[in-house]
Design an enzyme around this catalytic site. Structure first.
Site, PDB file in Angstrom:
ATOM      1  N   ASP A  70      -5.484 -13.101  -1.644  1.00 44.85           N
ATOM      2  CA  ASP A  70      -3.638 -13.816  -1.995  1.00 44.85           C
ATOM      3  C   ASP A  70      -3.720 -15.073  -1.808  1.00 44.85           C
ATOM      4  OD1 ASP A  70      -2.095 -11.183  -1.693  1.00 44.85           O
ATOM      5  OD2 ASP A  70      -2.269 -11.265   0.239  1.00 44.85           O
ATOM      6  N   ARG A  78      -5.607 -18.861   1.085  1.00 46.21           N
ATOM      7  CA  ARG A  78      -6.166 -18.456   1.904  1.00 46.21           C
ATOM      8  C   ARG A  78      -7.614 -19.783   1.522  1.00 46.21           C
ATOM      9  NH1 ARG A  78      -2.882 -15.386   3.557  1.00 46.21           N
ATOM     10  NH2 ARG A  78      -3.003 -13.484   2.865  1.00 46.21           N
ATOM     11  N   ARG A 154       8.426 -18.747  -1.852  1.00 45.84           N
ATOM     12  CA  ARG A 154       7.209 -18.110  -2.987  1.00 45.84           C
ATOM     13  C   ARG A 154       7.727 -17.621  -3.539  1.00 45.84           C
ATOM     14  NH1 ARG A 154       4.824 -13.540   1.664  1.00 45.84           N
ATOM     15  NH2 ARG A 154       3.401 -12.989  -0.826  1.00 45.84           N
ATOM     16  N   LYS A 184       4.408  -8.979  -8.132  1.00 45.05           N
ATOM     17  CA  LYS A 184       4.714  -7.693  -6.865  1.00 45.05           C
ATOM     18  C   LYS A 184       6.150  -9.172  -6.925  1.00 45.05           C
ATOM     19  CE  LYS A 184       1.937 -11.738  -3.909  1.00 45.05           C
ATOM     20  NZ  LYS A 184       0.789 -11.831  -3.104  1.00 45.05           N
ATOM     21  N   HIS A 185       6.937  -8.656  -5.560  1.00 45.68           N
ATOM     22  CA  HIS A 185       6.693  -6.939  -5.059  1.00 45.68           C
ATOM     23  C   HIS A 185       7.535  -6.106  -5.621  1.00 45.68           C
ATOM     24  CE1 HIS A 185       5.558 -10.165  -2.441  1.00 45.68           C
ATOM     25  NE2 HIS A 185       4.615  -8.719  -1.906  1.00 45.68           N
ATOM     26  N   HIS A 197       6.091  -6.451   7.146  1.00 46.76           N
ATOM     27  CA  HIS A 197       4.083  -6.341   8.050  1.00 46.76           C
ATOM     28  C   HIS A 197       4.556  -6.193   9.093  1.00 46.76           C
ATOM     29  CE1 HIS A 197       3.529 -10.027   4.874  1.00 46.76           C
ATOM     30  NE2 HIS A 197       2.453  -9.549   4.402  1.00 46.76           N
ATOM     31  N   ASP A 267       0.465  -2.229  -0.964  1.00 45.73           N
ATOM     32  CA  ASP A 267       0.295  -3.545  -0.765  1.00 45.73           C
ATOM     33  C   ASP A 267      -0.610  -3.047   1.093  1.00 45.73           C
ATOM     34  OD1 ASP A 267       1.127  -5.485   0.231  1.00 45.73           O
ATOM     35  OD2 ASP A 267       2.681  -5.477   0.416  1.00 45.73           O
TER      36      ASP A 267
END
Length: 360
Positions: A70, A78, A154, A184-185, A197, A267
């Protein structure tokens, strides 16, 4: 030829590895025929040398496994030290689109924002590819309604036309860097307030509202979209199942109405938004049955083991998914990191981003 085809046979499960080097359990999971991808997280990154060795060790075990990450920019990136460019949040590109400038050309701001998006995509892809990463789950196509904290900056914009144009430009940069893309999404996570999440988000709007707004970037991107990740969001006016488990969303709408032929990734099945399925095996079966080609299981090695030992996938489904997954594997030659630093296109892309104050 036959030997090569046999080697390129990724399974439908994308899983993660525990640390910065492979342990015996990681190796066992990667070698399992149902494994088709390895997704990396911040905990898997210490520096470029370590990352390059990790990806190389994965490829030595399974050349057909897609190594993903990601890496969007902003707060979802990351690897952002040891020379990696810390890319801007996508909202910054949307703001550039609407910025006032002294040009006599009405579309100047939009054109410059698109150039910056292409530069972002190129830098993102070239740096990751130099360290052996094949693929990033980007761009975010969700609209910024100012409601979803987990999406927030984002997103490129509230306007689907701006999201489409900037995502298409970012995708072009990724492609120039030898990398495919993942929108996405689907069909949109921007309206639902809950974070999938930790909760099960619900979007109460009608199908017509969603298709005419949130889903427009998917329709317009068309062939330039290589992969799609559906949202762990329930749209009760369309289906009681979250989009990632819904034949209506994935088969009837995405595949049939929009004509999408690329890869559909679920996901992460360990997220709370996926808990409606019950067990992880049931979730994977529902996702694959609904139309996903690959399912993600992250941060839970115990659940990955359950999937590897209990998931049953038909031969026909495996062949279809493997064919699609193989299309995401980079084919362009890769530049080593030190060579990349002197490449004219890379330097130009970074200079452009600096000029717009998008990177330090």
């Amino acid at each position: 030829m036959v030997k090569n085809q046999k080697m390129m046979n990724p399974g439908p499960i994308t899983l993660d590895v525990v640390g910065q080097t492979l342990n015996a359990e990681d190796r066992r999971r990667i070698l399992h025929p149902l494994t088709g991808g390895v997704i990396l997280f911040g905990r898997n990154f210490a520096n470029r040398q370590q990352l390059t060795k990790l990806t190389s060790d994965i490829k030595k075990l399974r050349p057909d496994v897609l190594i993903s990450i990601d890496h969007e920019g902003g707060r979802v990136q990351r690897a952002k030290t040891d020379g990696f460019t810390h890319l801007p949040a996508m909202r910054k590109l949307g703001e550039l689109w609407g910025a006032k400038n002294k040009s006599t050309h009405a579309a100047e701001s939009a054109a410059l924002a698109m150039a910056a998006a292409t530069a972002c995509g190129y830098v993102l892809a070239a740096e990751l590819r130099a360290c052996g990463v094949d693929f990033s789950f980007t761009p975010v196509l969700d609209l910024d309604f100012g409601r979803s904290g987990v999406i927030g900056d984002r997103s490129f914009s509230r306007d689907p036309q701006i999201v489409f144009a900037l995502a298409k430009s970012l995708n072009e940069g990724l492609r120039l860097g030898g990398m495919a893309n993942c929108g996405k999404h689907f069909p949109g996570h921007g309206w639902a307030e809950a974070d999938s999440h930790v909760a099960i988000p619900v979007d109460e709007r009608s199908l017509a509202e969603i298709l005419n707004d949130d889903a427009k970037p998917y329709e317009w991107l068309d062939l330039s979209l290589a992969a799609v990740m559906p949202a762990h969001v329930i749209y009760p006016k369309v289906d009681q199942n979250p989009a990632g488990f819904s034949k209506i969303w994935l088969h009837s709408i995405l595949r049939q109405e929009l004509g999408f032929e690329g890869v559909i990734f679920s996901d992460d099945l360990s997220m709370e938004g996926a808990s409606v399925a019950g067990s992880v095996v049931k979730g994977a079966e529902m996702a694959l049955d609904a139309g996903c080609d690959a399912v993600l299981i992250c941060n839970r090695p115990d659940l990955a083991d359950q999937l590897l030992s209990k998931l049953k996938v038909s031969k026909a489904k495996q062949v279809e998914s493997a064919t699609r997954l193989n299309r995401l594997m980079p084919t362009a030659p890769v530049l080593a990191w030190d060579t990349l630093q002197h490449e004219a296109e890379y330097q130009h892309a970074k200079d452009l981003l600096k000029q717009f104050k998008l990177i330090a």
